[in-house]
Write an enzyme that holds these catalytic residues in place. Structure first.
Site, PDB file in Angstrom:
ATOM      1  N   GLU A 130      -0.297 -12.212 -20.883  1.00  0.00           N
ATOM      2  CA  GLU A 130      -1.400 -11.707 -20.070  1.00  0.00           C
ATOM      3  C   GLU A 130      -2.575 -11.280 -20.941  1.00  0.00           C
ATOM      4  O   GLU A 130      -3.737 -11.453 -20.567  1.00  0.00           O
ATOM      5  CB  GLU A 130      -0.935 -10.539 -19.198  1.00  0.00           C
ATOM      6  CG  GLU A 130      -0.013 -10.934 -18.052  1.00  0.00           C
ATOM      7  CD  GLU A 130      -0.752 -11.621 -16.902  1.00  0.00           C
ATOM      8  OE1 GLU A 130      -1.990 -11.779 -16.968  1.00  0.00           O
ATOM      9  OE2 GLU A 130      -0.074 -12.003 -15.926  1.00  0.00           O
ATOM     10  N   GLU A 179     -11.174  -8.240  -5.410  1.00  0.00           N
ATOM     11  CA  GLU A 179     -10.959  -9.654  -5.720  1.00  0.00           C
ATOM     12  C   GLU A 179     -11.766 -10.582  -4.813  1.00  0.00           C
ATOM     13  O   GLU A 179     -11.267 -11.593  -4.322  1.00  0.00           O
ATOM     14  CB  GLU A 179      -9.460 -10.002  -5.647  1.00  0.00           C
ATOM     15  CG  GLU A 179      -9.103 -11.221  -6.471  1.00  0.00           C
ATOM     16  CD  GLU A 179      -7.590 -11.448  -6.555  1.00  0.00           C
ATOM     17  OE1 GLU A 179      -7.139 -11.804  -7.643  1.00  0.00           O
ATOM     18  OE2 GLU A 179      -6.896 -11.263  -5.554  1.00  0.00           O
ATOM     19  N   LYS A 217      -9.749  -5.489 -18.400  1.00  0.00           N
ATOM     20  CA  LYS A 217      -9.318  -5.266 -17.013  1.00  0.00           C
ATOM     21  C   LYS A 217     -10.223  -4.253 -16.321  1.00  0.00           C
ATOM     22  O   LYS A 217     -10.594  -4.422 -15.155  1.00  0.00           O
ATOM     23  CB  LYS A 217      -7.864  -4.792 -17.008  1.00  0.00           C
ATOM     24  CG  LYS A 217      -7.224  -4.663 -15.616  1.00  0.00           C
ATOM     25  CD  LYS A 217      -6.823  -6.005 -15.051  1.00  0.00           C
ATOM     26  CE  LYS A 217      -6.202  -5.897 -13.674  1.00  0.00           C
ATOM     27  NZ  LYS A 217      -4.763  -5.656 -13.674  1.00  0.00           N
ATOM     28  N   ARG A 268       0.029   6.605   5.622  1.00  0.00           N
ATOM     29  CA  ARG A 268      -1.224   5.853   5.439  1.00  0.00           C
ATOM     30  C   ARG A 268      -1.871   6.084   4.065  1.00  0.00           C
ATOM     31  O   ARG A 268      -3.053   5.848   3.878  1.00  0.00           O
ATOM     32  CB  ARG A 268      -2.229   6.165   6.555  1.00  0.00           C
ATOM     33  CG  ARG A 268      -1.744   5.778   7.937  1.00  0.00           C
ATOM     34  CD  ARG A 268      -2.840   5.949   8.973  1.00  0.00           C
ATOM     35  NE  ARG A 268      -2.378   5.534  10.295  1.00  0.00           N
ATOM     36  CZ  ARG A 268      -1.823   6.355  11.177  1.00  0.00           C
ATOM     37  NH1 ARG A 268      -1.673   7.636  10.878  1.00  0.00           N
ATOM     38  NH2 ARG A 268      -1.440   5.902  12.350  1.00  0.00           N
ATOM     39  N   LYS A 295      -3.710  -3.233  -7.402  1.00  0.00           N
ATOM     40  CA  LYS A 295      -3.036  -4.269  -6.615  1.00  0.00           C
ATOM     41  C   LYS A 295      -1.548  -3.940  -6.556  1.00  0.00           C
ATOM     42  O   LYS A 295      -0.872  -3.922  -7.580  1.00  0.00           O
ATOM     43  CB  LYS A 295      -3.265  -5.652  -7.226  1.00  0.00           C
ATOM     44  CG  LYS A 295      -4.665  -6.189  -6.992  1.00  0.00           C
ATOM     45  CD  LYS A 295      -4.930  -7.464  -7.769  1.00  0.00           C
ATOM     46  CE  LYS A 295      -4.194  -8.638  -7.195  1.00  0.00           C
ATOM     47  NZ  LYS A 295      -4.601  -9.914  -7.839  1.00  0.00           N
ATOM     48  N   HIS A 332       2.581 -18.976 -10.924  1.00  0.00           N
ATOM     49  CA  HIS A 332       3.361 -18.400  -9.833  1.00  0.00           C
ATOM     50  C   HIS A 332       4.274 -19.452  -9.202  1.00  0.00           C
ATOM     51  O   HIS A 332       5.389 -19.141  -8.768  1.00  0.00           O
ATOM     52  CB  HIS A 332       2.440 -17.800  -8.765  1.00  0.00           C
ATOM     53  CG  HIS A 332       1.971 -16.423  -9.102  1.00  0.00           C
ATOM     54  ND1 HIS A 332       0.944 -15.807  -8.430  1.00  0.00           N
ATOM     55  CD2 HIS A 332       2.383 -15.540 -10.039  1.00  0.00           C
ATOM     56  CE1 HIS A 332       0.738 -14.595  -8.935  1.00  0.00           C
ATOM     57  NE2 HIS A 332       1.606 -14.419  -9.917  1.00  0.00           N
ATOM     58  N   HIS A 365       7.462 -13.772 -15.964  1.00  0.00           N
ATOM     59  CA  HIS A 365       6.110 -13.971 -15.446  1.00  0.00           C
ATOM     60  C   HIS A 365       5.151 -14.458 -16.531  1.00  0.00           C
ATOM     61  O   HIS A 365       4.416 -15.438 -16.342  1.00  0.00           O
ATOM     62  CB  HIS A 365       5.592 -12.658 -14.852  1.00  0.00           C
ATOM     63  CG  HIS A 365       4.168 -12.725 -14.386  1.00  0.00           C
ATOM     64  ND1 HIS A 365       3.776 -13.411 -13.263  1.00  0.00           N
ATOM     65  CD2 HIS A 365       3.036 -12.204 -14.928  1.00  0.00           C
ATOM     66  CE1 HIS A 365       2.469 -13.303 -13.118  1.00  0.00           C
ATOM     67  NE2 HIS A 365       1.991 -12.589 -14.104  1.00  0.00           N
TER      68      HIS A 365
END
Length: 337
Positions: free
Chosen positions: A178, A225, A215, A114, A136, A240, A252
């Site tokens: 990016e 988010e 960021k 966990r 993320k 995407h 990407h």
């Protein structure tokens, strides 16, 4: 070394940016425990070995290079490796590689018992400016990118700029996309740097630091988010879709570059095209756009039947517009990227 602290209370951590930092991992991270070091076959093996040398008790697991590694099978491989190593809640995972390694390793760390500690050492420009920061973590499923995952903040990040020296030009371009994305929504000065400067080693350092600061501000304002963090998805809704349709033929960042073209004003597009060209990124798509659009309905930015689409009308600002899938697809087809 430049240290940027991401302030999330007891989940906060330092992002260390500089040269020669791999060998200082034992000083910057708590590695005095069992450590599973995860890397892939595309990363020079000496990077993970350098980290192993400063750990108390470490094992290295090397996965195949490529987006296909972000899978249920690889996820199970890491969990089994942690189990066989006898890892407990007091132990940790260290990712040494690009976004694939970081996303997968972080998700495995989030899931094992966990949640155990996780450190990120991104070795690509793309992962240094973006995916290594913010917590993320995810894997892909049935061709849908990042559809299974969790928010799990790292305990620390090292961006060793020396690792960028081994990257081919296309991977540098991949990461620049990016950074360009973030400058368009949030930092006119950084975008101006892209317009005026050639991409040298010194400029790359400025780009990484500038992108990390953007960021940080976004994640501090919206960790999960629910609002402003959605600006990081600028160019990603279509991007995407193209990435899924291309099945690995386009990187990407290349897909994000194309995705940005569809959601900016004509004024921005005139400035963006030469910046993308300078960065070695595509400005037009000759693939199957309808196939790419067919993946949009699975996008995580969907809210019911609506998509949160980020538009940039002038550098340093943005707007978020809710659109249905049909409306967004019609917009893309009209733009003829």
């Amino acid at each position: 070394m430049t240290t940027v602290h991401l302030n999330l209370g007891n989940r906060g951590y330092d992002i260390n940016i500089g040269r020669g930092l791999l060998s200082r991992a034992g000083e910057l991270f708590n590695l005095n425990r069992r450590v599973l070091i995860v890397t892939d076959s595309g990363v020079p093996s000496e990077y993970a070995e350098t980290v192993r040398m400063v750990c108390k008790d470490a094992r290295i697991i090397t996965l195949p290079e490529g987006e296909g590694t972000k899978s249920i099978d690889s996820f199970a491989t890491l969990l089994n490796a942690m189990l066989s190593f006898g890892m407990t809640r007091t132990d940790c995972v260290v990712a040494v590689g690009g976004g694939v390694v970081g996303d997968l390793s972080g998700f495995a760390a989030a899931s094992f018992m966990r949640g155990i500690d996780f450190y990120n050492i991104p070795t690509t420009l793309l992962s240094q400016v973006d995916s290594s920061i913010g917590g993320k973590t995810a894997i892909n499923l049935s061709g849908v990118k990042n559809i299974v995952g969790a928010f799990h903040q790292p305990k620390g990040v090292i961006c060793d700029l020396d690792t960028l020296k081994t990257l081919p030009d296309r991977q540098i371009s991949n990461g620049l996309a990016e950074a360009i994305k973030m400058s368009l929504t949030s930092d006119e000065e950084l975008f101006s740097l892209f317009e005026k400067e050639e991409i040298t080693e010194n400029i790359l350092e400025k780009i990484v630091i500038g992108s990390v600061k953007i960021k940080r501000a976004v994640v501090e304002a919206d960790e999960h988010e629910g609002g402003v963090r959605r600006i990081l998805n600028f160019g990603h809704t279509l991007g995407h879709g193209i990435e899924a349709a291309e099945g690995g033929n386009l990187y990407h960042g290349e897909c994000v570059a194309l995705g940005m073209m569809a959601v900016c004003s004509e004024e921005i597009k005139k400035r963006l095209i030469p910046v993308l060209q300078k960065a070695g990124l595509p400005t037009g798509y000759d693939g199957d756009i309808n196939k790419a659009l067919s993946f949009i309905e699975h996008d995580k930015k969907c809210d019911g039947s609506l998509i949160s689409v980020i538009f940039v009308d002038r550098v340093g600002s943005y707007r978020i517009e809710k659109m249905d899938t049909a409306g967004f697809c019609a917009l893309v087809l009209e733009e003829k990227i």
